[in-house]
Structures are given as C-alpha cells and as structure tokens.
Design a protein around this motif. Structure first.
Motif, PDB file in Angstrom:
ATOM      1  N   GLY A  82       0.825  -1.212   0.000  1.00  0.00           N
ATOM      2  CA  GLY A  82       0.000   0.000   0.000  1.00  0.00           C
ATOM      3  C   GLY A  82       0.855   1.256   0.000  1.00  0.00           C
ATOM      4  O   GLY A  82       0.581   2.213  -0.722  1.00  0.00           O
ATOM      5  N   GLU A  83       1.929   1.209   0.781  1.00  0.00           N
ATOM      6  CA  GLU A  83       2.813   2.371   0.883  1.00  0.00           C
ATOM      7  C   GLU A  83       3.488   2.651  -0.471  1.00  0.00           C
ATOM      8  O   GLU A  83       3.592   3.809  -0.890  1.00  0.00           O
ATOM      9  CB  GLU A  83       3.869   2.085   1.950  1.00  0.00           C
ATOM     10  CG  GLU A  83       4.373   3.325   2.633  1.00  0.00           C
ATOM     11  CD  GLU A  83       5.409   2.995   3.682  1.00  0.00           C
ATOM     12  OE1 GLU A  83       6.071   3.909   4.130  1.00  0.00           O
ATOM     13  OE2 GLU A  83       5.558   1.807   4.025  1.00  0.00           O
ATOM     14  N   TYR A  85       2.330   1.907  -3.365  1.00  0.00           N
ATOM     15  CA  TYR A  85       1.280   2.427  -4.238  1.00  0.00           C
ATOM     16  C   TYR A  85       1.078   3.928  -4.016  1.00  0.00           C
ATOM     17  O   TYR A  85       0.990   4.706  -4.968  1.00  0.00           O
ATOM     18  CB  TYR A  85      -0.003   1.647  -3.959  1.00  0.00           C
ATOM     19  CG  TYR A  85      -1.215   2.135  -4.707  1.00  0.00           C
ATOM     20  CD1 TYR A  85      -1.373   1.863  -6.059  1.00  0.00           C
ATOM     21  CD2 TYR A  85      -2.201   2.873  -4.057  1.00  0.00           C
ATOM     22  CE1 TYR A  85      -2.479   2.307  -6.737  1.00  0.00           C
ATOM     23  CE2 TYR A  85      -3.314   3.325  -4.729  1.00  0.00           C
ATOM     24  CZ  TYR A  85      -3.453   3.044  -6.075  1.00  0.00           C
ATOM     25  OH  TYR A  85      -4.544   3.491  -6.747  1.00  0.00           O
ATOM     26  N   VAL A  86       1.076   4.324  -2.738  1.00  0.00           N
ATOM     27  CA  VAL A  86       0.871   5.733  -2.399  1.00  0.00           C
ATOM     28  C   VAL A  86       2.048   6.571  -2.906  1.00  0.00           C
ATOM     29  O   VAL A  86       1.852   7.625  -3.529  1.00  0.00           O
ATOM     30  CB  VAL A  86       0.704   5.897  -0.872  1.00  0.00           C
ATOM     31  CG1 VAL A  86       0.642   7.363  -0.488  1.00  0.00           C
ATOM     32  CG2 VAL A  86      -0.545   5.188  -0.401  1.00  0.00           C
ATOM     33  N   LEU A  87       3.273   6.094  -2.668  1.00  0.00           N
ATOM     34  CA  LEU A  87       4.449   6.862  -3.089  1.00  0.00           C
ATOM     35  C   LEU A  87       4.531   6.988  -4.610  1.00  0.00           C
ATOM     36  O   LEU A  87       4.871   8.043  -5.133  1.00  0.00           O
ATOM     37  CB  LEU A  87       5.723   6.217  -2.547  1.00  0.00           C
ATOM     38  CG  LEU A  87       5.985   6.400  -1.046  1.00  0.00           C
ATOM     39  CD1 LEU A  87       7.227   5.643  -0.626  1.00  0.00           C
ATOM     40  CD2 LEU A  87       6.149   7.872  -0.693  1.00  0.00           C
TER      41      LEU A  87
END
Lengths: 299, 327
Positions: A82-83, A85-87
């Motif tokens: 998830g991290e 994906y966010v970055l």
C-alpha cells in the motif's frame, strides 16, 4: 521475449520513463528479455513482444511478466504494498508535469538540447523537425489547462514547490537505508530511480530541479547505486548530439564557435571529396598519369 | 483581483500573517443544488471541512461564475481581506501563516504521510471523478452536460461544455488517465480506497484522535461521491466501511455541529425578536421553518447513513460520545 524501447542516451537505457521502469523491472526479476530500440516517436513505448503477442504500457507488461512468474514485489506485505502504491502516485502527480516542463515547456532546454536531440534520433527527414514542435505545442496546451493565467516563471515556482515536498518525503522515507523496503529493490525503488534519473542525468542547460535533488545526499547515492547495480553496462555517453556537436553539449555561444570548427572540417573535406570525384568523372584528372607518376617515383 | 505570482503571494502571506483572521471571510463556490459537479463539490466540501476544523468563521457565497473568478481557475476560493486564495493546499498554507495549524504536533514522517496520501487522493480520486464526469458518455450526457451548462443561456451552454470537456481531456491525457477504460478507473479507485482504509486501520482519524487536512480532503471526496449516487463508486466505498465511518464522524462532529449551532443561534435570535414584538403568528412561522430545516438536515444525513447498516451506526455512536469529548 523482446522489449522494444525508445532510444536512450546520456547514460540512461532509454529517455522514456516507462521504458526505464520496465527494463529495470525485467532486469531485477531476471526475466530473459532482449532489448531492441526503435526510433519512431509515434509508437507507444515500451512494447513487449512475446511469442507473436504484443503487450503495451508499463502496467500491462508488468502484469504479463507476473503471469510468467517474474514478480518483483512478492516479498512485500500488504502494508508495504500500500505504501509503495501511495508513493508511486505521489511521484506521478508531482514529477510527471516536471518532466513535461523540463523537456518541452522550458525554452532554453528545448532550443539547446531537446529539439536537436530529437532531430538526430528520428531517422526520417521532415518528421524529425515536425515531431518536436508538435510535441511542444501539446505540452503548452497541457500547462495552459493545468495552470491557466500563469507565466513560465510562476509555473516553475509552483512545480519546484511540489518537487521539494515530494523529495523531502522520499528522503525521509529512505533515510539511511539502501532500499525503500527490506533488503532488495522493489517497484518503488524502480519508480523513484526512473523519475529522478530522468530529471538529474540529462545535461539540460536550465534545470533547477536537478540541483534541488542533488542537494539530498541519500537520494543522489541511491541513484548512483541503482545505476551500478541494475545498469552496469550502460555507460555515460551522448550518442546522438555529440555526432555533430562534439563531446560537450554547447551551453553558450563561445562553445558554438569551437564545435562548429569540426563541422567546418567535415563540410570542407566532404566538398573536396565531391570535387575530386567530379573531376575524375569528367576526366579533368587522369588517374593513369597519377599512377605513372607514382610508378616513376617508385623507380 | 491581484495578479497571482507565487513570490508576490509569499511576501503578501508573510505580511498578512500578523493580521488576525478577519470576520468577513467569504468562500466562493458554484451553486450546490443545480450546478456543481462531483470533483468540484469534493474540493468545496474539503475546504469547508478544513476551515471548520480550524474553527474559522466564513460565509459561503454561491456564484455561477466562481470558476472564472478564481485566480487558478479552480473552485473553491476564499477572499480573506486583501487575499484571494484558491484550492485546499494553498488555503492550508495561508491558514498556517496565521499561526493556526492542525499538524503542528505531528512528527516529520507523519507530515510526509499527509503529503503522500493527499497526493494519492488528488491523483486517483480527483482524476477518476473527472474521468467519470467528462469521459463516461452516460454520465456526461445525463449529469455533467445539463448541470455544467445550467447557468448559461443557449447556445453558450453547449460551447462551455465543449471547452471544459476538451480542457479536462487534455489534462487526463497528460496524466495518463484518458487511455484507461471505465473498468480500469474503477479498479484504480478500489486500490486507492484500499490503501486509505489500510492507513486508517480502525482509527477514528488518520493520525489518531486529532484530525488534519487529509481527513478534510478525504471527507470531501467520500461525501460528494455518496451525494452523486453513482452505484459503482458507492459499492467500492461500501467494501471499505471504515472510510464511510470516518466521513460520517467528520460530518457529525464538524459539519453538522456547525450547522446545528448556526441554526440554534438563528432560531434564538428570531425568538427574541418575536418576544419583543409579541406577534404570535411569526412564532408559528419560525417553528415551521425550523421544522423544515431540521427535516432538510436529516435528509442530507440520510445519504451517508443509508450506506451504513444500523448496527454500525450504533457502534459509531459509542465512539462518538466517549472518545470525541476532547474536541
């Protein structure tokens, strides 16, 4: 499998963002791909050719490679995934307009390097002149819609602010470690490298963003390390522009004179050759006489 | 309106920092009922929520041409004394210069998280909403076209729709969204919601019990998606129930509270007037009005509550009364 990429230069495997990402992905997963370059600007890049099937775009190619069990992010847990994906989304939002600005919107960069580079890379005459100006017009339209009523300087300051936020985020996230997640490169490392390398490695004459990124030591070493680990075979070079303008890319008018001297030599020798062959064809110079002269000389 | 150059803005912000928050701040936005579109509505709600989180006074002014009045061409924008500032991030920065900040107690990496997740919402939810409004044929013909053109006379409405659509398409093309299919867009929204729900991870707000601008931004988007009644998007939200709970919490404690306080004040002042004049018929009118307004209010709330089951609302009310007493 064959990977068709847009031309590369200046120590980068390709000058297209997704091409760099896909190649790095393939190399890190050790997928057996053969790299082939194409110099037609109207194609969509990158393209993966696998058993007479063509796969386009980064996401689709990654999906295809994952099906063939070449997976890069298999060691990540859900939170890390998830991290990443966010970055990656943050990079896309802040750095995509920066690339567009550096290559096409900025007058100095476009006139000094980009236009010339494209005119050398594209092998078809006329297209190599038409394509850069059309592409620039598109970029102008993009900035007109994204930043209406703002001039070039204002756009640059807004972009710089976005980049600064984005880079601060990355350097805090990376910290002292070598990788963003765990002990190996993952897709977020690939994305960060692709964006930052494209911004910092190309010798654009007017590039405030590169100086900003170079100010963060851990990111600079990250780019260098990634380059050594993943692309050790790609050496710094300037394949296309140096052919005509010498090894250095001209930055001011004094350089212009020195580089054009080599051009002059090339032109004069080409003209002399032409005249020589013309003279030969019209029998102005007789080769037999020349031969006998040499033979006599030998005697 | 003064010309917008970032350097000039910065100097003016610094100078303006000494002045307190004025009483006559106005927030300009398009007409909520007949004109506003999903992405604009999300941004307007986000700014409203942020200003209310900071306990700042402002008055909402609806203008048909708000988009053209805005210095950046985007809604909403606020007029605060001599300053005109548009969009959430610049407004947050401007408020920060007044010494009001929702993130001052957070660590550096948490501040980075805010930026990253706000970028995610901007990049995915905003682009998806734009795609849905302007590139999905059905939504464009049935919703976007009549709403966006509603404030213009014929044939200007068609011209305005056409220009705005071409602008949005250019933006989406450059951001790599135009080549996506509708299903890919929904898939992207699903991923985004999943990432946000994972980050929320059972907490009330993203950073524990203290809300930030990220909470305001997400509330704006979730609430306007619920109001848009797009079945597919709502179905995606329903998969991540904690996002709905989060929005409902903000709606109840920030937006709703403000609305109730305002209503109460107005009613009280009305009652006072009536007492002095001693006119019985007016009192009835006020009662009627208050009844209508509370009804309206309930109806607004229903959009969000319909999407949650009753048991979840019960569990929510427990959280509300206990943990939110700090505010």
């Amino acid at each position: 499998m064959e990977l068709i990429l847009w031309a590369g230069d200046f120590g980068l495997i390709s000058l297209n963002l997704d091409c760099i990402r896909v190649t790095a992905y393939a190399r890190l997963t050790k997928a057996p791909v053969k790299i082939k370059y194409c110099r037609n600007p109207y194609c969509t890049y990158p393209v993966l050719q696998h058993e007479s099937r063509y796969v386009y775009n980064y996401t689709e190619i990654v999906k295809h490679l994952e099906k063939l069990s070449y997976v890069l992010d298999d060691k990540l847990d859900e939170k890390q995934y998830g991290e990443s994906y966010v970055l990656i989304n943050m990079l896309t939002l802040h750095l995509n307009p920066v690339l567009e600005y550096l290559f096409w919107q900025n007058e100095t960069n476009y006139e000094t390097l980009v236009r010339k580079w494209y005119s050398q890379v594209i092998p078809i005459p006329f297209i190599n002149l038409i394509y850069p100006s059309r592409r620039r017009k598109l970029a102008h339209e993009f900035f007109d819609t994204l930043f209406p009523h703002q001039d070039r300087e204002a756009i640059e300051i807004t972009l710089l602010k976005g980049v600064q936020e984005c880079i601060t985020c990355l350097t805090t996230r990376l910290g002292e470690s070598s990788y963003f997640h765990g002990n190996s490169y993952t897709s977020i490392d690939v994305a960060v490298y692709s964006y930052l390398a494209l911004i910092t490695e190309i010798p654009l004459p007017n590039n405030p963003f590169a100086n900003l990124i170079r100010g963060f030591e851990n990111l600079s070493t990250f780019i260098k390390r990634f380059n050594c680990d993943v692309f050790p075979d790609v050496q710094y070079d300037s394949k296309y522009v140096c052919r005509f303008f010498g090894s250095k890319i001209k930055t001011n008018e004094d350089d212009d004179l020195s580089t054009s001297l080599t051009m002059k030599v090339v032109i004069v020798s080409a003209a002399l050759c032409g005249m020589f062959f013309y003279a030969l064809s019209k029998n102005i110079i007789n080769l037999t006489k020349l031969n006998s002269f040499i033979v006599i000389d030998d005697k | 309106m003064f010309p917008s150059t970032p350097l000039l803005d910065k100097i003016q912000y610094e100078l303006g920092a000494q002045e307190p928050w004025p009483k006559d701040v106005k927030l300009y936005q398009p007409y909520e009922v007949e004109q506003i579109l999903l992405p604009d509505n999300a941004n307007c709600l986000a700014v409203q929520a942020f200003l209310r989180m900071c306990n700042l006074n402002f008055e909402i002014v609806s203008k048909a041409n708000a988009e053209f009045m805005s210095p950046s061409g985007k809604v909403p924008f606020i007029r605060c004394g001599a300053f005109v500032i548009s969009e959430l991030e610049p407004i947050v920065q401007f408020v920060n210069t007044k010494g009001i900040s929702l993130t001052s107690e957070l660590e550096n990496d948490q501040k980075c998280d805010i930026r990253a997740y706000m970028s995610l919402v901007h990049n995915v939810l905003e682009n998806a909403e734009l795609y849905l409004c302007w590139c999905d044929k059905e939504t464009y013909n049935e919703v976007t076209k009549p709403r966006n053109g509603s404030v213009y006379p014929w044939p200007l409405n068609h011209l305005q729709n056409w220009t705005k659509r071409s602008h949005v398409i250019k933006r989406l093309k450059m951001m790599g969204w135009y080549s996506k299919t509708m299903d890919q867009v929904y898939h992207e929204v699903e991923n985004c919601c999943q990432a946000l729900a994972d980050r929320l991870d059972g907490k009330e707000f993203f950073f524990g019990k203290k809300y930030t601008e990220l909470d305001a931004l997400l509330y704006g988007h979730i609430y306007s998606i619920l109001e848009s009644r797009n079945a597919k998007l709502i179905a995606i939200l329903q998969k991540n129930k904690n996002l709905l709970t989060h929005s409902q919490l903000i709606h109840r404690h920030i937006m709703q509270k403000h609305f109730d306080d305002k209503l109460l004040q107005r009613l009280k002042s009305d009652h006072r007037k009536i007492k002095t004049r001693n006119i019985k018929t007016k009192a009835k009118e006020v009662e009627k009005r208050s009844h209508i307004e509370t009804n309206k209010n309930i109806r607004r709330n229903q959009t969000i509550e319909n999407t949650l089951t009753e048991t979840e609302i019960d569990s929510l009310s427990d959280v509300d009364s206990g943990d939110l007493s700090d505010y």
